[in-house]
Design a protein around this motif. Structure first.
Motif, mmCIF file in Angstrom:
data_model
loop_
_atom_site.group_PDB
_atom_site.id
_atom_site.type_symbol
_atom_site.label_atom_id
_atom_site.label_comp_id
_atom_site.label_asym_id
_atom_site.label_seq_id
_atom_site.Cartn_x
_atom_site.Cartn_y
_atom_site.Cartn_z
ATOM 1 N N THR A 197 -10.242 -4.535 0.978
ATOM 2 C CA THR A 197 -9.342 -5.449 0.520
ATOM 3 C C THR A 197 -9.793 -6.737 1.615
ATOM 4 O O THR A 197 -9.794 -7.817 1.316
ATOM 5 N N HIS A 198 -9.704 -6.472 2.691
ATOM 6 C CA HIS A 198 -9.733 -7.074 4.029
ATOM 7 C C HIS A 198 -11.040 -7.895 4.296
ATOM 8 O O HIS A 198 -11.009 -8.992 4.599
ATOM 9 N N MET A 205 -9.517 1.679 1.833
ATOM 10 C CA MET A 205 -8.957 0.363 1.273
ATOM 11 C C MET A 205 -9.104 -1.057 2.117
ATOM 12 O O MET A 205 -9.332 -2.070 1.598
ATOM 13 N N PRO A 228 -8.402 -0.286 -6.491
ATOM 14 C CA PRO A 228 -7.732 0.048 -5.266
ATOM 15 C C PRO A 228 -6.341 1.051 -5.634
ATOM 16 O O PRO A 228 -5.998 1.681 -4.638
ATOM 17 N N MET A 239 -1.258 -5.190 -3.477
ATOM 18 C CA MET A 239 -1.434 -4.108 -4.758
ATOM 19 C C MET A 239 -0.487 -4.556 -5.784
ATOM 20 O O MET A 239 -0.850 -3.952 -6.750
ATOM 21 N N TYR A 275 -11.294 -7.384 -3.075
ATOM 22 C CA TYR A 275 -10.064 -6.904 -3.785
ATOM 23 C C TYR A 275 -8.843 -7.559 -2.920
ATOM 24 O O TYR A 275 -8.834 -7.802 -1.688
ATOM 25 N N PRO A 276 -7.757 -8.000 -3.573
ATOM 26 C CA PRO A 276 -6.620 -8.583 -3.108
ATOM 27 C C PRO A 276 -5.897 -7.435 -2.116
ATOM 28 O O PRO A 276 -5.995 -6.261 -2.559
ATOM 29 N N VAL A 277 -5.330 -7.961 -0.972
ATOM 30 C CA VAL A 277 -4.300 -6.957 -0.057
ATOM 31 C C VAL A 277 -3.291 -6.395 -0.931
ATOM 32 O O VAL A 277 -2.904 -5.345 -0.865
ATOM 33 N N SER A 311 -2.684 -6.717 -7.848
ATOM 34 C CA SER A 311 -3.775 -5.645 -8.701
ATOM 35 C C SER A 311 -3.304 -4.875 -9.692
ATOM 36 O O SER A 311 -4.086 -4.082 -10.258
ATOM 37 N N TRP A 331 0.946 -1.136 0.034
ATOM 38 C CA TRP A 331 -0.038 0.174 0.072
ATOM 39 C C TRP A 331 0.807 1.278 0.114
ATOM 40 O O TRP A 331 0.372 2.447 -0.550
#
Length: 453
Positions: A260-261, A256, A279, A269, A265-267, A272, A76
């Motif tokens: 994500t959590h 976010m 995100p 990035m 969405y995947p944590v 992604s 992130w």
């Protein structure tokens, strides 16, 4: 980069304790600093993602970073490509407006960008084509060659994404001028819709691949981040106090968490990135907000002599460094293998302690190789005397041909086949946008003594 020499006083000819350093005229040096910092971060991450292990079973290649419990959350802050597109948007709008003031149009802009980005890429593709064919002829094991080739081409996705965004600049700059907030909203809505369709089809009963749908976000996500760079160029973020900018950045990260959590969405990035997901917009926005919050400090940093020198050296060859750093890191590990240097277990304490030396060695090799290649990046895009600009259809065709090779590498990974035909397409792309000398009209000479009718 265009730099001028600054003279501190009329007595500048006297001996001074601080030497004259190159200082950019009429440009935001903080943006240049951010771009150079992003380059250092990209090289570091790619180096750390390559863990080489040597044992009785042979040579193994893995990604040690994925074993770190904090790595996904750390992306992130460490995923810098969204910020790169933001500062790229700043530079693009600034260049486009400058070109318009000089009477240029969209064809001129796109031609310049294709030449700037593709000419250095041709050299890389030529090298990779020769290297991969030579390795194949030398009998390098197919599995090992596949891993090496794929690793050498990982960074090429950026060329496809950036060229797509550059092709959008004249149109999106017009939309930005007419309706900046509605343009941002439309791009954001498009990104969310594409993600919804992609994620909704991820586990469909028909076995359909949802990733091709996500490719549309190369326009919406990267384009939206580029559009944020337009706002940066207009001074939008300068309206707010530093504490408000930091609070807004915290709000981006807070948003976010459920996405994500608790959301789809995947944590991480990095996962992604290709195809890009929404995100990344929040990451890029948070980064630019923090940059503007720290702007006074960064302004003081860019006034330091050695910082400016580093910015000049790296910034003047940024595209060359980006294109070549991964193949050269792989070559560096190959040299270490030939010399039978010790390879600590990836992610071990010894491995981490040895990374700074490899990082310094990688930069030394990259800067050395960039010296003869620099002329390709800095070569003028201006038309020579007597040349005329190619027709718009040639520029558009050249742009499309330039996008295809790195786009295919992004989707299928680099191999000897797509390196070869990719080189051909890139050469054709450059030829299409290169200026042409007008054909001369020839007349049949008149006989001596005979007057023209």
């Amino acid at each position: 980069m265009s730099f001028t020499l600054r003279s501190d006083s009329p007595k500048s000819s006297r001996k001074r304790s601080n030497p004259v350093v190159p200082v950019a005229g009429s440009r935001d040096l903080v943006v240049d600093l951010i771009r150079v910092a992003c380059m250092f971060a990209v090289v570091a991450v790619h180096l750390l993602m390559m863990g080489i292990s040597v044992d009785s079973a042979g040579i193994g290649v893995g990604n040690p970073l994925t074993s770190l419990t904090w790595f996904a959350q750390g992306t992130w802050f460490g995923q810098v490509m969204p910020l790169f597109f933001v500062v790229g948007g700043f530079a693009s709008l600034t260049s486009w407006r400058s070109l318009q003031r000089k009477g240029g149009d969209a064809g001129d802009y796109l031609r310049n960008r294709v030449l700037r980005l593709v000419r250095p890429t041709v050299a890389l593709y030529a090298f990779l084509t020769v290297a991969l064919w030579s390795a194949t002829a030398a009998g390098v094991p197919g599995d090992l060659l596949t891993v090496i080739a794929a690793g050498a081409g990982v960074q090429l996705w950026f060329l496809a994404a950036y060229l797509i965004c550059q092709a959008m600049v004249p149109t999106m700059a017009k939309f930005h001028g007419l309706a900046p907030y509605r343009t941002i909203a439309a791009l954001a809505a498009g990104a969310v819709v594409v993600d919804g369709l992609r994620l909704g089809l991820e586990h469909n009963p028909w076995g359909l691949d949802s990733n091709p749908i996500g490719l549309l976000n190369m326009v919406f996500v990267w384009g939206l981040l580029q559009q944020l760079g337009f706002f940066y160029a207009d001074g939008f973020f300068d309206r707010f106090a530093s504490w408000k900018l930091v609070l807004a950045a915290a709000g981006c990260y807070a948003a976010m968490v459920p996405l994500t959590h608790a959301g789809p969405y995947p944590v991480d990035m990095l996962t992604s990135q290709n195809p890009p997901m929404f995100p990344l917009v929040l990451v890029g926005l948070a980064h630019v907000l923090l940059v503007k919050a720290a702007y006074p400090v960064l302004q003081r940093c860019v006034q330091v002599g050695w910082v400016q020198k580093v910015m000049f050296v790296v910034g003047s060859r940024a595209m060359t460094i980006y294109l070549w750093h991964l193949p050269l890191i792989i070559a560096l590990f190959g040299i270490a293998l030939v010399l039978r240097l010790p390879f600590p277990q990836p992610a071990s304490t010894e491995w981490w302690l040895s990374r700074p030396l490899f990082y310094i060695a990688a930069w030394a090799l990259v800067l050395l190789v960039s010296m003869p290649l620099l002329r390709l990046e800095l070569a003028s895009t201006a038309l020579a005397a007597g040349e005329r600009r190619p027709a718009m259809w040639r520029i558009a065709a050249g742009t499309v041909l330039a996008i295809i090779p790195p786009f295919v590498v992004m989707r299928q990974a680099l191999d000897v086949t797509n390196a070869t035909w990719g080189l051909v397409l890139l050469v054709i792309a450059v030829a299409l946008v290169t200026g042409k000398v007008p054909q001369r009209s020839w007349r049949t000479p008149q006989p001596v003594g005979r007057a023209e009718a």
